[in-house]
Design an enzyme around this catalytic site. Structure first.
Site, PDB file in Angstrom:
ATOM      1  CG  HIS A  91     -46.752 -12.360 -52.070  1.00 60.68           C
ATOM      2  ND1 HIS A  91     -46.015 -11.405 -52.733  1.00 60.68           N
ATOM      3  CD2 HIS A  91     -46.459 -12.230 -50.752  1.00 60.68           C
ATOM      4  CE1 HIS A  91     -45.292 -10.738 -51.847  1.00 60.68           C
ATOM      5  NE2 HIS A  91     -45.537 -11.217 -50.647  1.00 60.68           N
TER       6      HIS A  91
ATOM      7  CB  SER B 293     -48.472 -24.970 -42.933  1.00 64.86           C
ATOM      8  OG  SER B 293     -48.351 -23.585 -42.720  1.00 64.86           O
TER       9      SER B 293
HETATM   10  C1  PLP Z   1     -42.915 -13.779 -49.133  1.00 65.46           C
HETATM   11  C2  PLP Z   1     -43.673 -14.295 -50.282  1.00 65.46           C
HETATM   12  C3  PLP Z   1     -43.432 -13.836 -51.579  1.00 65.46           C
HETATM   13  C4  PLP Z   1     -42.473 -12.727 -51.871  1.00 65.46           C
HETATM   14  O1  PLP Z   1     -41.209 -13.105 -51.554  1.00 65.46           O
HETATM   15  P1  PLP Z   1     -40.059 -11.998 -51.312  1.00 65.46           P
HETATM   16  O2  PLP Z   1     -38.883 -12.857 -51.062  1.00 65.46           O
HETATM   17  O3  PLP Z   1     -40.511 -11.181 -50.142  1.00 65.46           O
HETATM   18  O4  PLP Z   1     -39.969 -11.189 -52.542  1.00 65.46           O
HETATM   19  C5  PLP Z   1     -44.124 -14.412 -52.616  1.00 65.46           C
HETATM   20  N1  PLP Z   1     -45.022 -15.374 -52.386  1.00 65.46           N
HETATM   21  C6  PLP Z   1     -45.289 -15.838 -51.155  1.00 65.46           C
HETATM   22  C7  PLP Z   1     -46.298 -16.926 -50.986  1.00 65.46           C
HETATM   23  C8  PLP Z   1     -44.632 -15.302 -50.062  1.00 65.46           C
HETATM   24  O5  PLP Z   1     -44.911 -15.759 -48.837  1.00 65.46           O
END
Ligand code: PLP
Length: 389
Positions: free
Chosen positions: A133, A334
């Site tokens: 991410h 998934s």
């Molecule tokens: C959405 C996501 C995040 C971030 O999460 P938030 O709740 O938007 O801060 C981090 N890692 C992955 C794999 C995600 O899909």
């Protein structure tokens, strides 16, 4: 009643001028119209928290550590602790050896895990795959942690050979492994058993593993054959988003970590009478209540059914797209269905997030088979150059 000036009334409390009220009505219409077609992001839209609306009367605040009493008694920390205990169970956290808190989402949970890791191993190097991410590079920059990006396999999963090769070169530095438990674009899971096999093979004694389970952290506890991802499989900390699979109108999430590691970073703060173990000071008291409500309404059996339904819909979408000649696939366990980047008109209408040459849809509980049918028919039409209805 005649308003004296904007925002005030002659008698009584301030009232919203009629023109501004109209803007709220327009906003409501706009959000309502976008809700059903939102299939491109992992945010469940199916929830009803109206039973909790009365709690919005209070300026409640869960400042500080949820496991220590604070001076600010308008809080929901007893409910927060119950939520955390459920998540500890879902993530197979070691009994009485875990700690956690409800936070603002996956990003803050990842920051928490990497913060604990950095405090343990100040000179450690963080390893993460190219499918990680986008927030993680930012967190590492923020806390000045050395880091190395690793290759991914075509399905989005970490390339374990690249991990092995890279760790071998830096064997003298404790590794901080950032594992993706469901990548954002492809829903791939970096297998903790395979990661630990690499660490064992290189005889690396000191390491830290953080699991970013933003979406799949609410899926894997409820499937029959999960990949290795949780505390029992070797994670030292885990971040899960609350507004993704469970669904909530306010972003939220959960961070969990091994207690002995957290104890090393705890500091007691006299002003709030709290243990300063969290990243944010003032913390939302309403989101723990919402998570608690969702977990109690659904129960474990309800969650298992919800997860199975979403996985079934994802498989339905894969079949349906392939039958229409649009090559699509998904990873095991998934709900993220991957396909070639759609035409712009499709991405706008269906709120699809693209990355390079791919797009995806995510079968959250509000995404029905009818919704998939409509999407596939739009996608096919757009590829044939026909205008969308
Ligand atoms: C959405 C996501 C995040 C971030 O999460 P938030 O709740 O938007 O801060 C981090 N890692 C992955 C794999 C995600 O899909």
């Amino acid at each position: 009643m005649h308003a004296m000036k904007s925002g005030t009334s002659a008698l009584g409390p301030p009232v919203l001028p009629p023109a501004e009220r109209e803007r709220l009505d327009e906003l409501y219409t706009r959000l309502s119209s976008l809700k059903p077609g939102n299939i491109g992001y992992p945010c469940n839209q199916n929830f009803d928290y109206s039973e909790l609306f009365r709690f919005l009367e209070f300026s409640a605040n869960n400042v500080g550590d949820p496991f220590n009493a604070t001076n600010y008694r308008l809080n929901t920390q007893d409910f927060e602790r119950e939520v955390l205990a459920d998540f500890a169970r879902y993530t197979r956290a070691p009994e009485n050896e875990w700690w956690g808190y409800v936070n603002n989402g996956g990003t803050e949970g990842n920051m928490y895990g990497l913060y604990v890791a950095r405090e343990l191993y100040p000179d450690g190097i963080c390893y993460f795959s190219e499918d990680t991410h986008y927030s993680v590079a930012k967190i590492l920059r923020l806390q000045h942690t050395r880091n190395i990006m690793l290759k991914s396999q075509p399905n989005g999963e970490l390339d374990y050979d690249d991990l092995h090769e890279t760790l071998r070169i830096h064997r003298d530095v404790p590794p901080i492994i950032f594992a993706n438990i469901g990548t954002t674009m492809k829903g791939a899971v970096d297998d903790l058993a395979k990661i630990r096999a690499v660490l064992d093979d290189l005889a690396i004694p000191n390491y830290y593993i953080h699991a970013d389970a933003a979406l799949s952290g609410m899926i894997l506890p409820f499937v029959d054959a999960p990949q290795a991802w949780d505390f029992a499989d070797g994670a030292d900390s885990i971040a899960i988003s609350g507004h993704k699979f469970l669904g909530s109108p306010l972003p939220c999430g959960v961070a969990l970590a091994r207690k002995k590691n957290v104890d090393r970073i705890a500091r007691s703060i006299e002003y709030v009478g709290a243990l300063d173990t969290t990243i944010a000071g003032s913390r939302n008291a309403f989101t723990p209540l919402m998570l608690w409500y969702r977990l109690r309404v659904l129960g474990d059996a309800g969650l298992r059914k919800l997860v199975q339904d979403c996985l079934d819909t994802a498989e339905y979408a894969v079949q349906k797209l392939n039958a229409a000649g649009i090559a699509s696939w998904r990873n095991a366990n998934s709900v993220t269905v991957v396909f070639p980047r759609p035409p712009t008109a499709i991405m706008q209408k269906w709120i699809i997030a693209p990355k390079k040459d791919i797009g995806h849809l995510i079968t959250m509980p509000h995404v029905t088979k009818e919704c998939i049918d409509a999407f596939v028919s739009d996608f096919t039409a757009a590829l044939a150059g026909k205008p969308l209805t």
